[in-house]
Design a protein around this motif. Structure first.
Motif, PDB file in Angstrom:
ATOM      1  N   MET A 331      -8.945  -7.852  10.014  1.00  0.00           N
ATOM      2  CA  MET A 331      -8.568  -8.098  11.411  1.00  0.00           C
ATOM      3  C   MET A 331      -8.084  -9.516  11.672  1.00  0.00           C
ATOM      4  N   ARG A 360       4.260  -4.250   4.310  1.00  0.00           N
ATOM      5  CA  ARG A 360       4.497  -3.043   5.102  1.00  0.00           C
ATOM      6  C   ARG A 360       5.852  -3.065   5.785  1.00  0.00           C
ATOM      7  N   THR A 361       6.752  -3.898   5.312  1.00  0.00           N
ATOM      8  CA  THR A 361       8.057  -3.912   5.949  1.00  0.00           C
ATOM      9  C   THR A 361       8.797  -2.621   5.644  1.00  0.00           C
ATOM     10  N   GLU A 390       6.106   5.370  16.803  1.00  0.00           N
ATOM     11  CA  GLU A 390       7.342   5.177  16.040  1.00  0.00           C
ATOM     12  C   GLU A 390       8.527   5.801  16.772  1.00  0.00           C
ATOM     13  N   GLY A 409      -8.291  -1.447  11.800  1.00  0.00           N
ATOM     14  CA  GLY A 409      -7.395  -1.392  10.652  1.00  0.00           C
ATOM     15  C   GLY A 409      -7.815  -0.432   9.553  1.00  0.00           C
ATOM     16  N   THR A 412      -5.066   2.013   8.630  1.00  0.00           N
ATOM     17  CA  THR A 412      -3.946   1.380   7.946  1.00  0.00           C
ATOM     18  C   THR A 412      -4.329   1.037   6.507  1.00  0.00           C
ATOM     19  N   TYR A 413      -5.591   0.672   6.313  1.00  0.00           N
ATOM     20  CA  TYR A 413      -6.068   0.366   4.972  1.00  0.00           C
ATOM     21  C   TYR A 413      -5.945   1.590   4.055  1.00  0.00           C
ATOM     22  N   LYS A 418       1.486   3.593   3.415  1.00  0.00           N
ATOM     23  CA  LYS A 418       1.543   2.175   3.803  1.00  0.00           C
ATOM     24  C   LYS A 418       2.194   1.976   5.161  1.00  0.00           C
ATOM     25  N   VAL A 422      -1.750   0.230  12.759  1.00  0.00           N
ATOM     26  CA  VAL A 422      -2.346  -0.622  13.799  1.00  0.00           C
ATOM     27  C   VAL A 422      -1.265  -1.322  14.606  1.00  0.00           C
ATOM     28  N   GLN A 423      -0.260  -1.787  13.913  1.00  0.00           N
ATOM     29  CA  GLN A 423       0.809  -2.493  14.626  1.00  0.00           C
ATOM     30  C   GLN A 423       1.546  -1.536  15.559  1.00  0.00           C
ATOM     31  N   ARG A 426      -0.624  -1.210  18.509  1.00  0.00           N
ATOM     32  CA  ARG A 426      -0.530  -2.398  19.374  1.00  0.00           C
ATOM     33  C   ARG A 426       0.734  -2.330  20.236  1.00  0.00           C
TER      34      ARG A 426
ATOM     35  N   SER B  13      -2.194  -7.844  10.638  1.00  0.00           N
ATOM     36  CA  SER B  13      -3.360  -7.275   9.969  1.00  0.00           C
ATOM     37  C   SER B  13      -3.268  -5.746   9.992  1.00  0.00           C
ATOM     38  N   PRO B  14      -3.986  -5.038   9.164  1.00  0.00           N
ATOM     39  CA  PRO B  14      -4.798  -5.550   8.066  1.00  0.00           C
ATOM     40  C   PRO B  14      -3.930  -6.020   6.901  1.00  0.00           C
ATOM     41  N   ILE B  16      -4.885  -6.190   3.716  1.00  0.00           N
ATOM     42  CA  ILE B  16      -5.157  -5.536   2.433  1.00  0.00           C
ATOM     43  C   ILE B  16      -5.008  -4.033   2.600  1.00  0.00           C
ATOM     44  N   SER B  17      -4.940  -3.350   1.486  1.00  0.00           N
ATOM     45  CA  SER B  17      -4.723  -1.910   1.545  1.00  0.00           C
ATOM     46  C   SER B  17      -5.399  -1.261   0.347  1.00  0.00           C
TER      47      SER B  17
END
Lengths: 434, 333
Positions: A331, A360-361, A390, A409, A412-413, A418, A422-423, A426, B13-14, B16-17
């Motif tokens: 976080m 994650r781009t 999206e 997160g 997302t983890y 990938k 979370v983004q 947001r 964030s996050p 890591i993955s």
């Protein structure tokens, strides 16, 4: 051993990097940048002028508004500027710049060894005047949590020693080295809130801390130390309350809605220092760790010390370090500028190498594997939130409990595609009203 | 990705993955199918390799072709086309002529998956649509089963019916006549020494692969168990010739494409529900339709159509089951 029921994940902990490093005092900075807003809520108003000399511990920023906290000078010296500096969260925040005059002269602190004999209001006044905020990272002004509206009956206070973020060890070390003070802080909280039930929750991956805290609390049968399952996000307020008291904070609600106040163990320590020593919150323990740090340490640093100095104290960044995070890797915020100062909410500085981070781009379609649904501690369907966001269908996302997400997160983890879930959440939150 | 002035990466964030990626999942599932494939080769000989290879080649070529035409990035490396190919192969009789695997693979990957938007956007399980297309188009070829023959070298000149086919057309008596007594029937079904699609026959081989996937937490048991249990109960209640509650659930569990379907097809991430309660409902639906088709419809086997029909319902199931949200108000609106 107890835990919360829904979701949760087990990222590699990597606590071994810094958990055995005793807290060291970080050298005072040549120049301290003390932001006037280190908390959630209204920023402070500066009480001093450029050119004025201030002493360590001197009040330099006065809160404006109920949800706010005062700010104190962390070193002695001349104020050379009041300008905008980047905060760890990436925003530009008006900050007071103090040039160190090497005297480390303090304002006289009004110690009070008999603090437990003072009334709840006096103690609360000291907590307020000391500028204490939640030190786990959220930086919510502590005194506000201690002033619930009349109709909310508080019956328990929980000290959060879960420290569930990977890498971070600041709370762990503090519990090992200052257990008595944390318990005293808890007792003060219990007195202020006029209740006789206090809990300390610690993840089982810190058995030494659990033992120390149990020892420290053994004299008081109203305080229970709970061992919690090591599972992220165990340290989130809602999860912690569920784990220990089996109460669910209602959607959109606060811990006080179920009669609970949660405070980080670092906050409890600061409360003790404020009430017993009269010392304002002007320094804190920061874990400087991660595979990108040459020799990870736990440092007691004054507020306003630049992150770059902390990193230098730990031998500097390794050549492979590509990302520096304020807070934990789940976080925390990627730091934009290494001159960013340590603030009240800086629990750690984590430097990661390229192999540790995820880019994650470029991400793939959702394959609906359901891993995010399984991981979500709030019982949400992150895949739906992600896809709706999206596609720009933010109102539909709201129907899937968008605003119950606290952005831990976990989804997302675990996502194999990938996706920056979370983004995307947001973004959706900014596009619709709760 | 933004880089700051010190050359550090700044992103959200996050940070890591988990190690899990789509290619890793797809290739692992493909590997877990090897026991079933080996048993298929053991019983049906080199033709099993030939048919499976054609399916894989067809699938990957279709993916490449459609993505090329659509101007999309080629995603062959993610392993999903390979997996569809191997699943399609395992669902074919070993005796089919070369064009059936190739055309079916195009229908599966080219049409069912890519034309609907690629991995993640297909409504139906691609391998099953490929097989359904083949079954309807080349019914005779797709229902001509070689007699299984041990030791990898079979020429399989002779053909026969599947146990489910015999059960449907000629009844239990004939089935026992072919296999001896019930116990040896069960045994042969378990190890896979019977006519059928080349990868569906050996229950043991399929269960080994499935156990590996469950152990790796790639699939949960919610769909397979609810699917199998519904078929077993349905077969027991309605499957007997002498009245209710006289059917033999074990034969129904061990024959046809049920195991392969329940563990590998119904659990396809893209086309099954994501909510736990919904997954159980999905499994029960698959089981119900399977037994309905097996006992009352024209085909001896119903797993394929059952899963495909339930695929349509997956989004509706997800929408209506929903998860129980932490702290949500329990009272009714």
């Amino acid at each position: 051993m107890s835990t919360f029921t829904l979701g949760g994940i087990h990222p590699p902990e990597h606590k071994e990097l810094a958990c055995n490093a005793a807290i060291e005092v970080c050298k005072l900075p040549q120049r301290a940048v003390v932001p006037l807003s280190q908390h959630i809520g209204a920023p402070c108003k500066s009480l001093i002028e450029v050119g004025q000399r201030v002493l360590a511990g001197q009040l330099i920023g006065n809160p404006e508004g109920f949800i706010s906290a005062p700010v104190h000078a962390s070193i002695a010296g001349k104020v050379t500027g009041i300008e905008a500096f980047p905060s760890p969260m990436g925003r530009m925040v008006p900050s007071i710049v103090i040039e160190n005059d090497k005297s480390d002269e303090w304002t006289p602190l009004e110690g009070d060894p008999n603090y437990m004999e003072r009334s709840a209001d006096v103690l609360k006044g000291r907590i307020k005047a000391s500028g204490i905020v939640g030190m786990g990272g959220a930086t919510f002004p502590t005194v506000v949590k201690l002033s619930p509206p009349k109709e909310k009956k508080i019956d328990a206070v929980i000290i959060n020693g879960a420290e569930c973020e990977p890498y971070l060890t600041a709370d762990h070390r503090l519990m090992l080295e200052n257990p008595k003070e944390i318990v005293e802080g808890l007792k003060i909280l219990m007195k202020v809130l006029e209740l006789n039930k206090g809990y300390i929750g610690i993840e089982e991956n810190k058995p030494d801390a659990i033992e120390k805290m149990k020892d420290a609390a053994s004299g008081d049968k109203n305080i229970e130390v709970w061992t919690l399952v090591t599972k992220y996000p165990q340290g989130a307020e809602k999860m912690l309350i569920k784990s220990i008291l089996n109460r669910e904070v209602p959607a959109g609600g606060l811990p006080m809605d179920v009669g609970v106040v949660v405070q980080n163990c670092g906050t409890a320590y600061a409360i003790y220092e404020a009430c017993c020593l009269g010392k304002p919150l002007m320094e804190r323990v920061v874990s400087v760790t991660g595979p990108g740090i040459t020799s990870p340490k736990n440092l007691r640093a004054r507020i306003g010390t630049p992150v770059s100095q902390l990193i230098e104290t730990c031998g500097g960044l390794k050549s492979g370090a590509v990302k520096v995070i304020s807070g934990g890797p789940m976080m925390g915020f990627a730091i934009y500028d290494l001159d960013t100062p340590v603030t009240k909410g800086t629990s750690g500085i984590v430097a990661l190498e390229d192999k540790d981070i995820v880019h994650r781009t470029k991400f793939n379609h959702c394959i609906r594997c359901g891993r995010c649904v399984e991981a979500c501690p709030m019982g949400l369907m992150p895949l739906m939130l992600s896809v709706y966001s999206e596609k720009g269908l933010y109102t539909d996302a709201k129907d899937y409990h968008l605003f119950d997400c606290f952005e831990c997160g976990s989804c997302t983890y675990v996502c194999p595609s990938k996706r920056p879930i979370v983004q995307q959440i947001r973004l959706a939150k900014t596009m619709v009203k709760p | 990705m933004e880089q700051n002035k010190q050359g550090l990466i700044v992103s959200v964030s996050p940070h890591i993955s988990s190690e899990e990626t789509v290619p890793r999942i797809m290739w692992t599932v493909s590997i877990s199918l090897l026991p079933a494939l080996v048993m298929g080769i053991y019983y049906f000989g080199p033709k099993a390799v030939y048919v499976t290879a054609l399916c894989i080649i067809g699938s990957m070529a279709s993916e490449w072709f459609v993505q090329k035409l659509a101007g999309k990035e080629i995603t062959l490396a993610d392993g999903s086309a390979f997996l569809t190919g191997i699943l399609l192969g395992l669902n074919m009789p070993s005796t089919v002529p070369f064009y059936i695997p190739l055309v079916s693979a195009f229908v599966a990957v080219g049409i069912t998956k890519q034309l609907f938007g690629g991995l993640g956007y297909n409504i139906f399980n691609p391998a099953l649509i490929g097989r359904a297309f083949a079954l309807i188009t080349w019914t005779r070829a797709m229902t001509t089963w070689a007699v299984p023959d041990a030791a990898f070298v079979a020429i399989n000149a002779k053909t026969t019916a599947t146990p489910l086919g015999i059960l449907k057309e000629e009844g239990m008596g004939k089935l026992l006549e072919v296999f001896g007594d019930k116990l040896s029937l069960y045994k042969e079904l378990l190890i896979g020494h019977r006519a059928g699609s080349l990868g569906e026959t050996s229950m043991i081989a399929i269960l080994i692969g499935a156990a590996f996937l469950v152990y790796r937490r790639y699939i949960s048991l919610r769909i397979p168990l609810s699917f199998l249990a519904t078929v077993a109960v349905g077969a027991w209640i309605f499957g007997g010739k002498t009245g209710y509650f006289t059917g033999d659930p074990i034969i129904h569990l061990l024959s046809g494409g049920l195991m392969l379907g329940a563990f590998y097809m119904a659990t396809d991430y893209v086309t099954c529900p994501t909510v736990k309660s919904g997954q159980i409902l999905f499994g029960i639906g698959c089981g119900f339709l399977t037994i309905l088709i097996r006992l009352k419809a024209g085909y001896p086997e119903g797993v394929m159509f059952a899963i495909l029909i339930m695929n349509c319902f997956a989004p509706l199931i997800d929408r209506n089951c929903r998860t129980s949200v932490f702290g949500a108000k329990k009272e009714k609106k």
